[in-house]
Motif scaffolding. Structure first.
Motif, PDB file in Angstrom:
ATOM      1  N   LYS A 223       0.628  -1.201   0.133  1.00  0.00           N
ATOM      2  CA  LYS A 223      -0.095  -0.351  -0.354  1.00  0.00           C
ATOM      3  C   LYS A 223       1.332   1.176   0.143  1.00  0.00           C
ATOM      4  O   LYS A 223       0.861   2.062  -0.722  1.00  0.00           O
ATOM      5  N   MET A 224       1.372   1.497   0.749  1.00  0.00           N
ATOM      6  CA  MET A 224       2.428   2.671   0.966  1.00  0.00           C
ATOM      7  C   MET A 224       3.571   2.349  -0.650  1.00  0.00           C
ATOM      8  O   MET A 224       4.093   3.813  -0.912  1.00  0.00           O
ATOM      9  N   LYS A 225       4.147   1.739  -0.920  1.00  0.00           N
ATOM     10  CA  LYS A 225       4.793   1.149  -2.268  1.00  0.00           C
ATOM     11  C   LYS A 225       3.609   2.180  -3.095  1.00  0.00           C
ATOM     12  O   LYS A 225       4.089   3.143  -4.534  1.00  0.00           O
ATOM     13  N   ALA A 226       2.836   1.641  -3.039  1.00  0.00           N
ATOM     14  CA  ALA A 226       1.717   2.697  -4.080  1.00  0.00           C
ATOM     15  C   ALA A 226       1.403   4.418  -4.382  1.00  0.00           C
ATOM     16  O   ALA A 226       1.345   4.808  -5.394  1.00  0.00           O
ATOM     17  N   ARG A 227       1.109   4.669  -2.496  1.00  0.00           N
ATOM     18  CA  ARG A 227       1.427   5.239  -2.145  1.00  0.00           C
ATOM     19  C   ARG A 227       2.443   6.304  -3.418  1.00  0.00           C
ATOM     20  O   ARG A 227       2.411   7.761  -3.647  1.00  0.00           O
ATOM     21  N   VAL A 228       3.574   6.370  -2.676  1.00  0.00           N
ATOM     22  CA  VAL A 228       4.698   6.507  -2.878  1.00  0.00           C
ATOM     23  C   VAL A 228       4.763   6.968  -4.774  1.00  0.00           C
ATOM     24  O   VAL A 228       5.332   7.531  -5.265  1.00  0.00           O
ATOM     25  N   ASP A 229       4.676   5.853  -5.055  1.00  0.00           N
ATOM     26  CA  ASP A 229       4.278   5.666  -6.885  1.00  0.00           C
ATOM     27  C   ASP A 229       3.411   6.853  -7.639  1.00  0.00           C
ATOM     28  O   ASP A 229       3.668   7.762  -8.637  1.00  0.00           O
ATOM     29  N   MET A 230       2.270   7.006  -7.011  1.00  0.00           N
ATOM     30  CA  MET A 230       1.462   7.842  -7.055  1.00  0.00           C
ATOM     31  C   MET A 230       1.635   9.431  -6.756  1.00  0.00           C
ATOM     32  O   MET A 230       1.694  10.242  -7.504  1.00  0.00           O
ATOM     33  N   ASP A 231       2.106   9.275  -5.862  1.00  0.00           N
ATOM     34  CA  ASP A 231       3.099  10.400  -5.634  1.00  0.00           C
ATOM     35  C   ASP A 231       4.062  11.185  -6.172  1.00  0.00           C
ATOM     36  O   ASP A 231       4.364  12.299  -7.012  1.00  0.00           O
ATOM     37  N   ILE A 232       4.609  10.199  -6.653  1.00  0.00           N
ATOM     38  CA  ILE A 232       6.361  10.660  -7.809  1.00  0.00           C
ATOM     39  C   ILE A 232       5.802  10.501  -8.673  1.00  0.00           C
ATOM     40  O   ILE A 232       6.090  11.582 -10.160  1.00  0.00           O
ATOM     41  N   PHE A 233       4.373   9.982  -9.346  1.00  0.00           N
ATOM     42  CA  PHE A 233       4.132  10.830 -10.966  1.00  0.00           C
ATOM     43  C   PHE A 233       3.063  12.102 -10.558  1.00  0.00           C
ATOM     44  O   PHE A 233       3.080  13.032 -11.631  1.00  0.00           O
ATOM     45  N   TYR A 234       2.412  12.020  -9.387  1.00  0.00           N
ATOM     46  CA  TYR A 234       2.109  14.091  -9.569  1.00  0.00           C
ATOM     47  C   TYR A 234       3.011  14.698  -9.265  1.00  0.00           C
ATOM     48  O   TYR A 234       3.114  15.429 -10.413  1.00  0.00           O
ATOM     49  N   LEU A 235       4.601  14.229  -8.884  1.00  0.00           N
ATOM     50  CA  LEU A 235       5.746  15.654  -9.066  1.00  0.00           C
ATOM     51  C   LEU A 235       6.352  15.318  -9.809  1.00  0.00           C
ATOM     52  O   LEU A 235       6.254  16.845 -10.655  1.00  0.00           O
ATOM     53  N   ARG A 236       5.823  14.295 -11.483  1.00  0.00           N
ATOM     54  CA  ARG A 236       6.533  14.139 -13.140  1.00  0.00           C
ATOM     55  C   ARG A 236       5.533  14.582 -13.860  1.00  0.00           C
ATOM     56  O   ARG A 236       5.678  15.296 -14.385  1.00  0.00           O
ATOM     57  N   HIS A 237       3.877  15.061 -13.058  1.00  0.00           N
ATOM     58  CA  HIS A 237       3.662  14.954 -13.769  1.00  0.00           C
ATOM     59  C   HIS A 237       1.736  16.447 -13.942  1.00  0.00           C
ATOM     60  O   HIS A 237       1.519  16.808 -14.492  1.00  0.00           O
ATOM     61  N   TRP A 238       3.069  17.396 -12.902  1.00  0.00           N
ATOM     62  CA  TRP A 238       1.767  18.223 -12.430  1.00  0.00           C
ATOM     63  C   TRP A 238       1.502  18.996 -13.657  1.00  0.00           C
ATOM     64  O   TRP A 238       1.737  19.085 -14.396  1.00  0.00           O
ATOM     65  N   SER A 239       0.354  19.700 -13.292  1.00  0.00           N
ATOM     66  CA  SER A 239       0.143  20.471 -14.202  1.00  0.00           C
ATOM     67  C   SER A 239      -1.613  21.090 -13.313  1.00  0.00           C
ATOM     68  O   SER A 239      -1.775  20.690 -12.610  1.00  0.00           O
ATOM     69  N   LEU A 240      -1.719  22.728 -13.714  1.00  0.00           N
ATOM     70  CA  LEU A 240      -3.201  23.228 -13.487  1.00  0.00           C
ATOM     71  C   LEU A 240      -4.269  22.196 -13.074  1.00  0.00           C
ATOM     72  O   LEU A 240      -5.065  21.905 -12.882  1.00  0.00           O
ATOM     73  N   LYS A 241      -4.012  21.554 -14.769  1.00  0.00           N
ATOM     74  CA  LYS A 241      -5.359  20.573 -15.315  1.00  0.00           C
ATOM     75  C   LYS A 241      -5.619  19.318 -14.229  1.00  0.00           C
ATOM     76  O   LYS A 241      -6.325  19.213 -13.850  1.00  0.00           O
ATOM     77  N   LEU A 242      -3.838  18.787 -13.162  1.00  0.00           N
ATOM     78  CA  LEU A 242      -4.199  17.906 -12.266  1.00  0.00           C
ATOM     79  C   LEU A 242      -4.603  17.965 -11.131  1.00  0.00           C
ATOM     80  O   LEU A 242      -5.552  17.541 -11.120  1.00  0.00           O
TER      81      LEU A 242
END
Length: 257
Positions: A223-242
């Protein structure tokens, strides 16, 4: 220091469905691990295959001055509105109800990690009875330390609303990786590779992990690996739309839609 870079598949378009696993058109694949939906696959490699990017060597969107300024301006404006229109009357009401339900302070203050590993004091409405394990043992399902009112506050996420003060003070953002208590951060940093990478931006009240259902007690490493994966995706692909999409689905989730 010689370390292998974290490599993430770049997104491809896909059709939106009502299921959480297809909220975003630019997430390209669903994997399953421990019963949780992953929207992309994180690969640890010593090379950079086609259609991937080594995360250590690419500037993050929020490391650009203009993007950071826009996000901060939105955080300040939004937090002022919430504090003035909601917390101005909710705090006195919660003070009465929390004090009537159990002895102790109205607010629960806890040290957590923010951007670049610094420590700040996270503010929440107290949802547990006062106990010596509050800063060591996170709340679990049917945790007896949680008060009846606290269960309602947690279910509706009202207990998180005082964190808009953290946003206004600059310790947090409205949207970003959720901050964890220090004991959890130290443990997961040892167990989850690149865990600390999520601290390259400010933590948030809500985030991509939360709208994808990866919330609550992280009672296993998957579960924590899944969260970290999501967080890293957010860092990499941040946008106002996201950010807008995450905020929209957060509001829908709170409303039970």
């Amino acid at each position: 220091m010689n370390r292998s870079p974290l490599v993430i598949k770049l997104p491809q378009k896909r059709k939106i469905t009502k299921h959480n696993a297809a909220l975003f058109t630019y997430l390209n694949k669903t994997d399953n691990n421990a019963g949780k939906a992953y929207l992309y696959r994180v690969m640890y490699k010593n090379y950079t295959p086609k259609n991937t990017a080594a995360i250590y060597f690419i500037q993050l969107p929020l490391q650009k001055t203009f993007n950071s300024f826009i996000k901060r301006a939105i955080d300040i404006l939004f937090s002022i509105v919430v504090i003035a229109t909601i917390l101005s009357w909710l705090i006195p009401l919660m003070a009465i109800l929390i004090k009537a339900g159990s002895a102790g302070p109205v607010f629960f203050l806890q040290k957590r990690h923010k951007q670049n590993g610094a420590i700040f004091t996270c503010i929440k409405f107290r949802s547990m009875v006062v106990n010596p394990l509050a800063d060591i043992l996170p709340a679990a399902v049917n945790d007896k330390r949680v008060t009846p009112l606290g269960r309602f506050l947690r279910k509706t996420f009202i207990d998180e609303l005082p964190q808009f003060f953290n946003v206004l003070w600059g310790d947090m953002s409205i949207i970003g990786p959720r901050p964890h208590m220090l004991s959890e951060s130290l443990r997961f940093e040892e167990q989850v590779r690149h865990y600390s990478y999520r601290e390259k931006i400010k933590p948030g009240i809500t985030g991509l992990s939360q709208v994808m259902g990866l919330e609550g007690a992280a009672d296993n490493i998957y579960k924590m690996k899944a969260r970290v994966d999501m967080d890293i995706f957010y860092l990499r692909h941040w946008s106002l739309k996201l950010d807008a999409i995450i905020l929209y689905h957060t509001i829908r989730k709170i409303a039970g839609l």
